[in-house]
Design a protein around this motif. Structure first.
Motif, PDB file in Angstrom:
ATOM      1  N   ALA A  33       1.008  -1.090   0.033  1.00 46.70           N
ATOM      2  CA  ALA A  33       0.108  -0.276   0.055  1.00 46.70           C
ATOM      3  C   ALA A  33       0.849   1.337   0.056  1.00 46.70           C
ATOM      4  CB  ALA A  33      -1.064  -0.007   1.279  1.00 46.70           C
ATOM      5  N   LEU A  38      -2.762   3.806   2.038  1.00 47.78           N
ATOM      6  CA  LEU A  38      -2.570   3.408   3.534  1.00 47.78           C
ATOM      7  C   LEU A  38      -3.789   3.432   4.449  1.00 47.78           C
ATOM      8  CD1 LEU A  38       0.845   4.559   3.841  1.00 47.78           C
ATOM      9  CD2 LEU A  38       0.395   2.036   3.995  1.00 47.78           C
ATOM     10  N   ASN A  41      -5.531   0.566   4.964  1.00 46.54           N
ATOM     11  CA  ASN A  41      -4.855  -0.795   5.333  1.00 46.54           C
ATOM     12  C   ASN A  41      -4.296  -0.648   6.755  1.00 46.54           C
ATOM     13  OD1 ASN A  41      -4.638  -2.549   3.058  1.00 46.54           O
ATOM     14  ND2 ASN A  41      -4.423  -0.619   2.001  1.00 46.54           N
ATOM     15  N   GLN A  42      -4.699   0.458   7.576  1.00 48.54           N
ATOM     16  CA  GLN A  42      -4.355   0.689   8.961  1.00 48.54           C
ATOM     17  C   GLN A  42      -4.707  -0.601   9.692  1.00 48.54           C
ATOM     18  OE1 GLN A  42      -4.255   4.476  10.657  1.00 48.54           O
ATOM     19  NE2 GLN A  42      -5.129   5.424   8.993  1.00 48.54           N
ATOM     20  N   HIS A  45      -3.254  -6.914   9.711  1.00 49.35           N
ATOM     21  CA  HIS A  45      -3.170  -7.840   8.414  1.00 49.35           C
ATOM     22  C   HIS A  45      -2.396  -8.988   8.574  1.00 49.35           C
ATOM     23  CE1 HIS A  45      -5.240  -4.676   6.496  1.00 49.35           C
ATOM     24  NE2 HIS A  45      -4.257  -3.715   6.971  1.00 49.35           N
TER      25      HIS A  45
END
Length: 64
Positions: A33, A38, A41-42, A45
């Motif tokens: 990312a 981003l 995508n915090q 994961h």
């Protein structure tokens, strides 16, 4: 000590200003990312079988 089969990576924003064009996260050499991507995508994961992370920019902190 046994190796973990999966790594949980956490992406955190380092400032209130948010991410910049220079902020990028790579997992196993592949771009995961970058920049405003981003935001989505915090936090945690799971990345099975990986051991290589690279972070570019000052606005990103990755905890593995």
């Amino acid at each position: 000590m046994p190796r973990l089969a999966a790594v949980v990576a956490t992406v955190l924003v380092a400032s209130a200003a948010g991410f910049t064009i220079n902020d990028k996260v790579y997992v196993d050499g592949q771009l995961f990312a970058e920049s405003s991507g981003l935001d989505a995508n915090q936090m945690c994961h799971e990345h099975k079988g990986t051991h290589s992370f690279k972070v570019c920019g000052c606005g990103v902190k990755l905890v593995a």
